[in-house]
Scaffold this motif. Structure first.
Motif, short mmCIF file in Angstrom:
data_model
loop_
_atom_site.label_atom_id
_atom_site.label_comp_id
_atom_site.label_asym_id
_atom_site.label_seq_id
_atom_site.Cartn_x
_atom_site.Cartn_y
_atom_site.Cartn_z
N LEU A 3 45.87 29.42 41.01
CA LEU A 3 44.82 30.43 41.17
C LEU A 3 43.56 30.01 40.43
O LEU A 3 42.46 30.45 40.76
N ARG A 32 59.09 42.56 44.89
CA ARG A 32 58.32 41.90 45.95
C ARG A 32 58.30 40.39 45.77
O ARG A 32 58.21 39.64 46.75
N GLU A 85 37.07 48.80 49.52
CA GLU A 85 38.49 48.47 49.69
C GLU A 85 38.80 47.06 49.17
O GLU A 85 39.71 46.88 48.36
N ASP A 122 44.81 38.23 44.67
CA ASP A 122 45.56 37.14 44.03
C ASP A 122 47.04 37.20 44.42
O ASP A 122 47.67 36.17 44.61
N ALA A 123 47.57 38.43 44.51
CA ALA A 123 48.99 38.58 44.85
C ALA A 123 49.26 37.99 46.23
O ALA A 123 50.28 37.34 46.45
N MET A 124 48.33 38.19 47.18
CA MET A 124 48.51 37.58 48.50
C MET A 124 48.50 36.07 48.37
O MET A 124 49.36 35.37 48.93
N GLU A 125 47.52 35.58 47.63
CA GLU A 125 47.38 34.13 47.52
C GLU A 125 48.64 33.50 46.93
O GLU A 125 49.10 32.47 47.44
N VAL A 126 49.22 34.10 45.88
CA VAL A 126 50.40 33.47 45.29
C VAL A 126 51.64 33.66 46.14
O VAL A 126 52.64 32.99 45.91
N SER A 127 51.61 34.59 47.11
CA SER A 127 52.76 34.58 48.02
C SER A 127 52.43 33.81 49.29
O SER A 127 52.96 34.08 50.35
N ARG A 182 54.24 27.65 46.14
CA ARG A 182 54.05 29.04 45.72
C ARG A 182 55.19 29.94 46.16
O ARG A 182 55.52 30.92 45.50
N SER A 202 48.86 44.08 36.48
CA SER A 202 48.56 45.37 37.09
C SER A 202 49.52 45.71 38.23
O SER A 202 49.24 46.58 39.03
N ALA A 219 49.80 44.91 41.02
CA ALA A 219 49.16 44.39 42.24
C ALA A 219 49.89 44.78 43.51
O ALA A 219 49.94 44.01 44.47
N ILE A 265 50.00 33.67 51.26
CA ILE A 265 49.30 34.32 52.37
C ILE A 265 47.81 34.07 52.15
O ILE A 265 47.33 34.22 51.03
N ASN A 266 47.11 33.66 53.19
CA ASN A 266 45.69 33.38 53.06
C ASN A 266 44.91 34.70 53.09
O ASN A 266 44.76 35.32 54.13
N LEU A 302 61.43 36.61 48.07
CA LEU A 302 61.32 35.24 48.57
C LEU A 302 62.25 34.29 47.80
O LEU A 302 62.15 33.07 47.93
N TYR A 362 50.18 46.42 47.10
CA TYR A 362 49.16 46.69 48.12
C TYR A 362 49.11 48.19 48.34
O TYR A 362 50.04 48.77 48.90
N PHE A 405 52.34 40.47 38.40
CA PHE A 405 51.01 40.67 37.82
C PHE A 405 50.99 41.78 36.78
O PHE A 405 51.78 42.73 36.85
N TYR A 424 43.57 37.07 56.23
CA TYR A 424 44.21 38.35 56.48
C TYR A 424 43.25 39.52 56.26
O TYR A 424 43.29 40.51 57.00
N THR A 474 42.28 44.82 41.24
CA THR A 474 43.67 45.13 40.89
C THR A 474 44.60 43.97 41.24
O THR A 474 45.81 44.15 41.35
N GLU A 475 44.03 42.80 41.43
CA GLU A 475 44.78 41.55 41.63
C GLU A 475 45.58 41.50 42.94
O GLU A 475 46.43 40.64 43.12
N GLN A 476 45.28 42.42 43.87
CA GLN A 476 46.03 42.38 45.14
C GLN A 476 45.69 41.15 45.96
O GLN A 476 46.54 40.61 46.68
#
Ligand SMILES: Nc1ncnc2c1ncn2[C@@H]1O[C@H](COP(=O)(O)OP(=O)(O)O)[C@@H](O)[C@H]1O
Ligand SMILES: [Mg+2]
Lengths: 259, 268
Positions: free
Chosen positions: A65, A166, B125, B136-141, A92, A101, A103, B143-144, A170, A105, A99, B148, B132-134
């Protein structure tokens, strides 16, 4: 309450994360100044340090990151710094990141939150397989009844658990926890600590647990690494790190336990 | 004793720093736009998310567009009538209205409303997902997140805003007809035909192109401001606010440029 040592391993220890001489700064702010750390397979390393000292920056570098200025990071045998995008993404998937927070969705329900990484990463995965995985990780974190709620309806501790679920979906080999107990009351914190140990056993993960909560470090860490002034100045078992005359370690200890 | 000197170098430094910031901002925005075009045509395509976003956009803005379109139709007609009457040219009223609403008001009003409702929504949004790092959360799983979140939203605004513009035109003409029918007895169909009598294919085409450009602007500006929101709740509010201001500003500039270009095309 102190964590039981892991059963003796047979054979030589296998490193899963190797950090060598890592540097990172933001403008004039030098955050990491020569970090060295090795995490072995199956162990939980608790990283203790003051807030704002660069702990989050460190684990963000581990998953790409953030880019380091200098130094080497090897995760599961891959050099993270110069991996092409598709290989970085493959790596990854093997590393779970919880995280600070949580995080989650917040436009998605808990079920959708958990399904999302599966649906996006595994082509043609069947509905049954998805449902099975969702059920499994919810059981692991003990929140089966929350499946159709929205993240906003959950408490802080529950959000943390779902965040962990979550990443578990995986089946990661490594878990990175960023302040898993920050902002939680002591009872909820100790439940999260138990969960971290449970994940280590059930999912055979190696972990880095970043925290400034001494109880969390003591209860979850097989090894403690003290992070200070941009590098690790001390690592070892909890008793080793805190049972001596080191001023910094002791001030940390006093602050947490004697206050 | 030291003399107070006017520190020219310092002054220059401040200026060059401001310029630096401006140009690095421009190049960052430029790269953001480039990334959209690079990723929009590469699989995987998140079709269902684009459709979701289209509905979201419609839902957010439909009431306001209906209301505004209708009122503009009534008011514009009411105000134009006396001026035409002075020349005994009331028969031109429908085509005047047609030209005004189809060529200018419909697309522009829709774009401005959507900049306010949709652009700020996207900014807020994505901004809150960022802080809230959401993202980043996509990126580390693996997901681009750009694909998205950004590609789907920008594509959706490019589809939904032209549709909404035509809806606005229709509602505007209906409002206008309401006013016309208090004075004369024409059927809606006749009125509709009359108002389109002076509209050429190029006019319609220009309106569509305009709406697509506005849609792109609203989507990309909202996404950009949200995607680079600075942390904290204030950052989110700022992102939403700046998305609206910036999008409206660009829409006005684009309006002028596109009208100019379409006039040149007509000339040839
Ligand atoms: N992306 C960034 N850009 C600039 N500064 C950053 C960034 N990320 C972190 N920092 C700074 O680096 C320092 C360490 O941050 P962090 O790793 O979040 O601390 P913590 O140990 O509490 O997790 C802080 O001073 C923070 O402001
Ligand atoms: Mg942190």
């Amino acid at each position: 309450m102190e964590k039981q040592s892991l059963p003796a391993k047979n054979g030589p220890e296998e490193p899963v994360i190797i950090i060598r001489d890592l540097y990172k700064s933001f403008g004039d702010l030098h955050v990491l100044k020569g970090v060295d750390l090795t995490v072995f397979k199956g162990e939980n390393v608790a990283v203790l340090g003051k807030s704002g000292s660069g702990k989050s920056v460190l684990i963000r570098i581990l998953v790409g990151l953030l880019k380091p200025d200098k130094g080497e990071v090897t995760v599961l045998g891959h050099q993270v710094n110069n991996l092409p995008e598709n290989e970085l993404n493959a790596l990854r998937l093997r590393v779970g990141f919880s995280f600070q927070s949580s995080a989650l969705y917040d436009s998605m329900s808990i079920r959708q939150n958990l399904e999302f990484p599966l649906k996006m990463n595994i082509k043609n995965i069947s509905k049954q397989e998805i449902d099975k995985s969702v059920k499994e990780v919810l059981e692991a974190v003990g929140l089966e009844d929350k499946i159709d709620q929205m993240p906003a309806d959950l408490s802080g501790g529950q959000r943390k658990r779902i965040g962990i679920a979550r990443t578990l979906i995986l089946k990661p080999e490594i878990m990175l926890y960023d302040e898993p107990t920050s902002g939680l009351d002591p009872i909820t914190s100790s439940e999260i600590n138990k969960l971290i140990n449970l994940v280590q056993e059930q999912y055979n993960t190696s972990s880095i647990i970043i925290t400034h909560d001494l109880t969390c470090a003591r209860d979850t860490g097989d090894r403690i690494a003290m992070f200070e002034d941009g590098r690790f100045n001390k690592t070892g078992k909890f008793e080793e790190v805190f049972n001596d005359t080191d001023e910094q370690a002791n001030s940390f200890y006093n602050y947490n336990f004697i206050q | 004793m030291q003399e107070p000197v006017f520190n020219a170098r310092n002054n220059k430094y401040v200026l060059s720093e401001g310029l630096d910031e401006f140009f690095s901002g421009v190049s960052k925005a430029y790269r953001f736009v480039g990334q959209y075009f690079r990723q929009a045509f590469k699989p995987p395509f998140h079709f269902s998310e684009v459709v979701n976003q289209c509905f979201e956009i419609g839902l957010r803005s439909l009431t306001l567009i209906t209301l505004t379109g209708f009122i503009i139709g009534i008011v514009f007609t009411k105000q134009s009538r006396p001026a035409l009457e002075d020349f005994g040219a009331t028969s031109w009223l429908p085509s005047l209205i047609g030209i005004a609403i189809v060529k200018a008001l419909g697309p522009l009003v829709t774009a401005l409303i959507c900049a306010g409702k949709v652009g700020s929504g996207i900014g807020a949004e994505l901004g809150s997902m960022k802080v809230t790092e959401q993202i980043d959360a996509m990126e580390v799983s693996a997901i681009n997140p750009f694909k998205y979140l950004v590609v789907t939203r920008v594509t959706a605004t490019m589809i939904a805003i032209p549709i909404l513009s035509f809806y606005c035109i229709l509602v505007g003409l209906m409002g206008s007809f309401v006013n016309v029918s208090t004075q004369e007895s024409t059927s809606f169909l006749t009125f509709f035909q009359n108002s389109f009598s002076t509209i050429h294919f190029l006019d319609l085409f220009t309106s569509v192109v305009k709406s697509i450009v506005y849609g792109f602007t609203i989507g990309i500006v909202g996404s950009y401001k949200g995607y680079y929101a600075t942390s904290g709740t204030r950052g989110v509010g700022k992102a939403a606010n700046q998305a609206v201001v910036m999008a409206m500003f660009l829409i006005f500039i684009e309006e002028v440029i596109i009208v100019q270009i379409s006039n040149w095309i007509r000339f040839f």
